[in-house]
Enzyme design. Structure first.
Site, PDB file in Angstrom:
ATOM      1  N   LYS A 188      -5.209   7.204 -91.215  1.00 14.48           N
ATOM      2  CA  LYS A 188      -6.152   5.881 -91.928  1.00 14.48           C
ATOM      3  C   LYS A 188      -5.056   5.151 -92.360  1.00 14.48           C
ATOM      4  O   LYS A 188      -4.886   5.921 -94.080  1.00 14.48           O
ATOM      5  CB  LYS A 188      -7.382   6.318 -92.373  1.00 14.48           C
ATOM      6  CG  LYS A 188      -7.825   4.122 -93.041  1.00 14.48           C
ATOM      7  CD  LYS A 188      -8.898   4.537 -93.965  1.00 14.48           C
ATOM      8  CE  LYS A 188      -7.889   4.313 -95.591  1.00 14.48           C
ATOM      9  NZ  LYS A 188      -8.038   3.233 -95.863  1.00 14.48           N
TER      10      LYS A 188
ATOM     11  N   SER B 218      -3.713   8.472-104.314  1.00 10.81           N
ATOM     12  CA  SER B 218      -4.862   8.662-106.348  1.00 10.81           C
ATOM     13  C   SER B 218      -5.597  10.197-106.946  1.00 10.81           C
ATOM     14  O   SER B 218      -6.346  10.801-105.396  1.00 10.81           O
ATOM     15  CB  SER B 218      -5.688   7.380-107.127  1.00 10.81           C
ATOM     16  OG  SER B 218      -7.120   7.526-106.473  1.00 10.81           O
TER      17      SER B 218
ATOM     18  N   GLU C  44      -1.478  15.421-101.950  1.00 14.07           N
ATOM     19  CA  GLU C  44      -0.882  15.500-102.912  1.00 14.07           C
ATOM     20  C   GLU C  44      -0.716  13.804-103.766  1.00 14.07           C
ATOM     21  O   GLU C  44      -1.303  12.995-102.913  1.00 14.07           O
ATOM     22  CB  GLU C  44       0.589  15.006-102.085  1.00 14.07           C
ATOM     23  CG  GLU C  44       1.781  15.864-101.291  1.00 14.07           C
ATOM     24  CD  GLU C  44       2.213  17.262-102.207  1.00 14.07           C
ATOM     25  OE1 GLU C  44       2.345  16.507-103.322  1.00 14.07           O
ATOM     26  OE2 GLU C  44       2.381  18.436-101.619  1.00 14.07           O
TER      27      GLU C  44
ATOM     28  N   CYS D 174       5.573   8.742-106.876  1.00 15.39           N
ATOM     29  CA  CYS D 174       4.169   9.459-107.235  1.00 15.39           C
ATOM     30  C   CYS D 174       5.416  10.291-107.994  1.00 15.39           C
ATOM     31  O   CYS D 174       5.116  11.516-108.896  1.00 15.39           O
ATOM     32  CB  CYS D 174       3.717  10.307-106.270  1.00 15.39           C
ATOM     33  SG  CYS D 174       3.840  10.643-104.993  1.00 15.39           S
TER      34      CYS D 174
ATOM     35  N   GLN E 211      -2.751  -2.902-108.704  1.00 10.95           N
ATOM     36  CA  GLN E 211      -1.806  -2.689-109.072  1.00 10.95           C
ATOM     37  C   GLN E 211      -0.599  -3.699-110.535  1.00 10.95           C
ATOM     38  O   GLN E 211      -1.201  -2.685-111.298  1.00 10.95           O
ATOM     39  CB  GLN E 211      -1.028  -1.907-107.826  1.00 10.95           C
ATOM     40  CG  GLN E 211       0.320  -1.155-108.998  1.00 10.95           C
ATOM     41  CD  GLN E 211      -0.678  -0.480-109.007  1.00 10.95           C
ATOM     42  OE1 GLN E 211      -0.801   0.860-108.214  1.00 10.95           O
ATOM     43  NE2 GLN E 211      -0.761   0.433-110.942  1.00 10.95           N
TER      44      GLN E 211
ATOM     45  N   GLU F  70      -0.777   8.401-115.103  1.00 19.56           N
ATOM     46  CA  GLU F  70       0.331   7.695-114.390  1.00 19.56           C
ATOM     47  C   GLU F  70      -0.236   5.985-114.336  1.00 19.56           C
ATOM     48  O   GLU F  70      -1.187   6.577-114.656  1.00 19.56           O
ATOM     49  CB  GLU F  70      -0.539   8.770-112.779  1.00 19.56           C
ATOM     50  CG  GLU F  70       0.705   8.298-111.664  1.00 19.56           C
ATOM     51  CD  GLU F  70       0.368   8.784-110.126  1.00 19.56           C
ATOM     52  OE1 GLU F  70      -0.514   8.781-110.066  1.00 19.56           O
ATOM     53  OE2 GLU F  70       1.643   8.884-109.551  1.00 19.56           O
TER      54      GLU F  70
END
Ligand code: ADP
Length: 478
Positions: free
Chosen positions: A173, A227, A248, A282, A329, A380
């Site tokens: 996905k 996330s 991750e 990231c 974003q 972040e």
């Protein structure tokens, strides 16, 4: 005529319904194409197909798997310009970066083609006389892959290729905003000869299609990049179900610049690490921790260097920074810029949207002089926004670098062997860079972090075998 990207279930292309636009973040008036989303029953069909294909594929010849992965890798490499163009239009990173990512995806398929033929095992003498012990690795089973949008070719490649190499079947996905790259991978795998059911692609939103995938009882393992909140929710579900999981997630990666650094090199590392790929990595260097003695000089050189960067159409030559990948974003980035101002961080560069010939999500590279406690220096952001932080000396810089909930990558610019060596040992991160940007890694070695950044075994390189296989210990009496 716009392109229509479909899902792929049990060897068939499935249109889905409720078609949505595949937006071009550099030109909102010209979408890349459209795609249909699946419902929960169709996702269940994909998992069932992967489960049905597992017995034969898990016992298939490693040579068959190697050949398929090698063909896929060759096609990706041969078409890297065209695939890079699709990536640039869909995700927004510049064309050279996009072509580089396509090439990397091809190399990853090639690497795991080789690994399919090198599945490790051991044979030991038993502590009991006349008994042999064999330790072998078997596929973990049906693997669910949930991927983010920021590396829409490379991240799926580094999850799909090892899953298939070690004999697992896959339901993939991708993130909603990059269906074209996901479709391209499925198209290439079909042509490479993947049998029906072994690889399935399910397009749609996380909360519907992703949730249906994770909730399906036949899934054996889940690999997720995305996330922290989504990852934590998936971890709870995996724990309840006993699902093997690897994740991750975020980063707030420090780049330390010491007074003895080559400042030209340090500025290049910082600009690359913080702003290339629009800061949407990231591993981005979002905290620039600079020793007091060179802080003012470094800040001035950064401002001068940022003034030379061009923001614009990622397909255009000479553009350094493409658009932010999505409106959502961009909202996040702008809201953090507002938070930075409100908290009293000093805006040194950028901070506003950029007008270009087309209407898109363009944002100037943004640099704040911040204090370690500011939210923009702790959370972040995932955009072209970096925080410059002052450190008294090396020890203070190291303490600041480690003062974060995350631990993906940490970098240092220094000419001191003593400090470089100490930093490599004491940085609390899964990856450390010396005189290099924190972002930009090799495809054949482990990738992953510590603390809130990662969970479970490493991805990539030979270490991928840990997640994608399960160990069997067999005893035989002569
Ligand atoms: P981002 O904010 O960067 O999009 P997310 O964690 O929301 O990060 O998304 C990463 C991936 O996880 C995407 O493919 C997304 O569709 C998927 N996802 C989001 N929510 C869920 C969920 N509840 N269950 C399964 N997958 C999800």
């Amino acid at each position: 005529m716009t392109r229509q990207f479909k899902s792929y279930i049990d060897g068939q292309w499935v249109a889905g319904s409720d078609g949505a636009d595949d937006e071009n973040p550099a030109d909102l008036a010209a979408p890349v194409g459209s795609y249909g989303v699946l419902d929960a029953a169709q996702v269940a069909q994909a998992v069932d197909a992967a489960a049905a294909a597992l017995p034969a594929w898990s016992l298939s010849s490693p040579q068959q798997r190697a050949d398929i992965l090698d063909r896929a890798g060759s096609e990706i490499l041969a078409r890297k310009e065209e695939l890079g163009r699709l990536l640039a239009m869909e995700e927004g990173k510049t064309l050279p970066e996009s072509i580089g990512e396509a090439a990397r995806a091809g190399q990853i398929f090639k690497f795991f083609a080789g690994e399919a033929l090198r599945i490790p095992g051991e044979k030991l003498a038993s502590t009991r006389p006349g008994v042999d012990v064999e330790i072998t690795r078997e596929p973990v089973g049906v693997v669910g892959i949930i991927a983010p949008w920021n590396f829409p070719l490379a991240i799926p490649a580094w999850k799909i290729a090892p899953a298939l190499a070690y004999g697992n079947t896959v339901v993939f996905k991708p993130a909603e905003i990059v269906p074209g790259c996901a479709w391209a991978i499925a198209d290439i795998l079909e042509r490479a000869g993947v049998p029906a059911g072994v690889f399935n692609l399910v397009l749609g939103a996380g909360r519907t299609v992703g949730a249906a995938l994770v909730g399906h009882g036949r899934l054996d393992a889940l690999t997720f990049t995305g996330s922290v909140p989504t990852g934590r929710a998936l971890l709870r579900q995996a724990a309840e179900r006993g699902l093997k999981i690897q994740m991750e997630m975020g980063g707030k990666n420090p780049l330390v610049v010491l007074a003895d650094a080559d400042l030209d090199q340090a500025v290049e590392c910082a600009v690359n690490g913080a702003y290339f790929s629009t800061g949407q990595r990231c591993t981005a260097s979002s905290r620039l921790i600079v020793e007091n003695a060179v802080y003012d000089e470094f800040a001035a050189r950064m401002q001068a260097r940022l003034a030379k960067l061009t923001v614009g159409d990622p397909l255009q030559a000479g553009v350094d920074i493409g658009p932010v990948a999505s409106a959502a974003q961009l909202d996040t980035d702008l809201s953090y810029i507002g938070i930075g101002r409100d908290e009293g961080a000093e805006l040194l560069f950028g901070g506003e949207r950029v007008e270009c010939a087309t209407q898109g999500h363009f944002l100037a590279p943004t640099l704040f002089a911040a204090r370690p406690e500011h939210r923009i220096a702790r959370e972040e952001i995932f955009g072209p926004v970096a925080a410059l932080i002052r450190a008294d000396d090396y020890e203070h810089a190291l303490a600041l670098a480690n003062d974060t909930e995350f631990g993906l990558c940490a970098g240092i610019c220094t000419t001191s062997l003593r400090h470089a060596t100490h930093f490599k040992r004491h940085a609390q991160a899964g990856m450390v860079m010396v005189n290099l940007p924190t972002a930009g890694v090799d495809p054949h070695v482990p990738f992953g972090g510590r603390k809130a950044s990662s969970y479970g075994p490493r991805e990539q390189g030979r270490h991928a075998v840990e997640f994608y296989t399960t160990v069997k210990t067999a005893y035989t009496a002569a």
